[in-house]
Scaffold this active site. Structure first.
Site, PDB file in Angstrom:
ATOM      1  N   GLU A  69     -32.500  15.502 -37.211  1.00 11.35           N
ATOM      2  CA  GLU A  69     -32.723  14.421 -38.168  1.00 11.35           C
ATOM      3  C   GLU A  69     -31.602  14.440 -39.185  1.00 11.35           C
ATOM      4  OE1 GLU A  69     -36.527  14.609 -40.011  1.00 11.35           O
ATOM      5  OE2 GLU A  69     -37.582  13.848 -38.262  1.00 11.35           O
ATOM      6  N   HIS A 116     -39.666  23.560 -42.734  1.00 12.81           N
ATOM      7  CA  HIS A 116     -40.288  24.241 -43.872  1.00 12.81           C
ATOM      8  C   HIS A 116     -40.426  25.745 -43.680  1.00 12.81           C
ATOM      9  CE1 HIS A 116     -40.550  20.626 -46.110  1.00 12.81           C
ATOM     10  NE2 HIS A 116     -41.127  20.011 -45.087  1.00 12.81           N
ATOM     11  N   HIS A 147     -44.790  11.763 -38.951  1.00 12.46           N
ATOM     12  CA  HIS A 147     -44.771  11.914 -40.404  1.00 12.46           C
ATOM     13  C   HIS A 147     -46.198  12.034 -40.931  1.00 12.46           C
ATOM     14  CE1 HIS A 147     -42.573  12.079 -44.210  1.00 12.46           C
ATOM     15  NE2 HIS A 147     -43.659  11.553 -44.741  1.00 12.46           N
ATOM     16  N   THR A 167     -39.172  12.413 -46.654  1.00 11.32           N
ATOM     17  CA  THR A 167     -38.789  11.049 -46.294  1.00 11.32           C
ATOM     18  C   THR A 167     -39.941  10.106 -46.598  1.00 11.32           C
ATOM     19  OG1 THR A 167     -37.426  11.975 -44.528  1.00 11.32           O
ATOM     20  CG2 THR A 167     -37.872   9.613 -44.447  1.00 11.32           C
ATOM     21  N   ARG A 224     -30.459  18.095 -44.351  1.00 16.85           N
ATOM     22  CA  ARG A 224     -30.304  17.188 -45.490  1.00 16.85           C
ATOM     23  C   ARG A 224     -28.956  17.399 -46.164  1.00 16.85           C
ATOM     24  NH1 ARG A 224     -34.278  14.389 -48.250  1.00 16.85           N
ATOM     25  NH2 ARG A 224     -36.278  14.279 -47.180  1.00 16.85           N
ATOM     26  N   GLU A 251     -38.610   5.931 -33.794  1.00 14.89           N
ATOM     27  CA  GLU A 251     -39.707   6.791 -34.208  1.00 14.89           C
ATOM     28  C   GLU A 251     -40.472   6.057 -35.296  1.00 14.89           C
ATOM     29  OE1 GLU A 251     -40.706  11.202 -36.085  1.00 14.89           O
ATOM     30  OE2 GLU A 251     -38.913  10.917 -34.829  1.00 14.89           O
ATOM     31  N   ASN A 307     -41.240  20.261 -35.907  1.00 17.54           N
ATOM     32  CA  ASN A 307     -40.220  20.322 -36.952  1.00 17.54           C
ATOM     33  C   ASN A 307     -40.353  21.653 -37.693  1.00 17.54           C
ATOM     34  OD1 ASN A 307     -38.922  20.047 -39.530  1.00 17.54           O
ATOM     35  ND2 ASN A 307     -38.835  17.834 -39.203  1.00 17.54           N
ATOM     36  N   HIS A 364     -34.160  18.828 -39.791  1.00 13.02           N
ATOM     37  CA  HIS A 364     -33.515  17.831 -40.643  1.00 13.02           C
ATOM     38  C   HIS A 364     -32.478  18.528 -41.516  1.00 13.02           C
ATOM     39  CE1 HIS A 364     -34.136  14.325 -43.754  1.00 13.02           C
ATOM     40  NE2 HIS A 364     -32.858  14.531 -43.451  1.00 13.02           N
ATOM     41  N   ARG A 424     -31.520  21.506 -48.651  1.00 12.61           N
ATOM     42  CA  ARG A 424     -32.668  22.104 -49.340  1.00 12.61           C
ATOM     43  C   ARG A 424     -33.487  23.015 -48.439  1.00 12.61           C
ATOM     44  NH1 ARG A 424     -36.347  16.889 -50.680  1.00 12.61           N
ATOM     45  NH2 ARG A 424     -34.347  16.253 -51.550  1.00 12.61           N
TER      46      ARG A 424
END
Length: 258
Positions: free
Chosen positions: A76, A16, A200, A107, A51, A157, A13, A49, A55
């Protein structure tokens, strides 16, 4: 380890990387560059992801990732009309439906599949009709697994956050109990014909337990790898995670054959 029936995929992922970029604006660091580096280092797919509040990952990031990635893209997203429209426009390899609250930092738990079946059913149907594989991010709960199968999802998942929180607190009893719950959930999901992923909060120190679960075929890991990249580079972090996953998988396979 060769890519056979026992191979465990790693999805990285890159959200970030975009978080750091957005803190100052501009184009650096580039999530697409991070995705390419992760793939070169052993990632089997890339997760992003998008969102509702944008963000970190942006719409432009999704377009570039879909256009230029050499590995599958897992998008995602919340199960909203806006996100479904975006998914249908870009047609990623898979969409993982996740719960989303604007005030949360990340999440915080699994999707309420049981309580939201009526809302999720048409979303899943529309995505699958476009050739997109549908994953549901859920707790390893029997009711959620049953509902996911009834909704004809392709994948579940399993949320590993609680397991990783116990690990961070050095709570061996909690870790063992949560690992057992995840293993049971993986077994039940596979028995219902669902492909099993997990993720996660996973780190170098927590990944082995999940990698040893034979029903789990993919792990999605992001925040930790991006954090480690600050100290030693993203390729090195991905290669180490890939190695730890393979070692644990091989050890588990050896015990089965013994």
């Amino acid at each position: 380890m060769t890519k056979g029936l026992s191979y465990l995929r790693l999805g990285v992922n890159i959200d970030h990387v975009a978080t750091i970029r957005n803190a100052r604006g501009g184009r650096h660091p580039d999530p697409l560059r991070a995705a390419h580096l992760a793939v070169e280092a052993g990632a089997d797919g890339i997760t992003a992801h998008l969102r509702e509040d944008r963000r970190h990952i942006s719409d432009a990031d999704i377009a570039r990732l879909k256009s230029e990635l050499t590995r599958p893209l897992n998008l995602e997203m919340a199960a909203t009309p806006e996100m479904v429209a975006i998914a249908l426009r870009h047609v990623p390899n898979a969409c993982c439906l996740v719960p989303e609250r604007r005030e949360e930092r990340t999440t915080e738990g699994g999707l309420d599949v049981v309580g939201q079946k009526a809302m999720l059913a048409p979303v899943i149907a529309d995505l699958k009709a476009a050739g997109i594989r549908v994953s549901l991010f859920i707790e390893p709960d029997p009711r959620a697994i049953e509902a996911s199968a009834e909704l004809a999802a392709d994948i579940v998942e399993l949320h590993t956050g609680a397991y990783c929180e116990y690990a961070a607190a050095d709570d061996a009893r909690g870790m063992a109990a949560e690992a057992a719950r995840l293993a049971q959930g993986a077994s039940e999901a596979a028995a219902r014909g669902l492909e099993v992923h997990a993720g996660h909060g996973l780190t170098f120190n927590t990944v082995a337990a999940l990698a040893r679960m034979p029903e789990v075929v993919e792990l999605n890991i992001g925040h930790f790898l991006i954090g480690e990249a600050i100290f030693g580079g993203l390729p090195a972090a991905v290669r180490r995670m890939r190695s730890l996953m393979d070692e644990a998988r091989h050890a588990a396979a050896s015990r089965v054959l013994a």
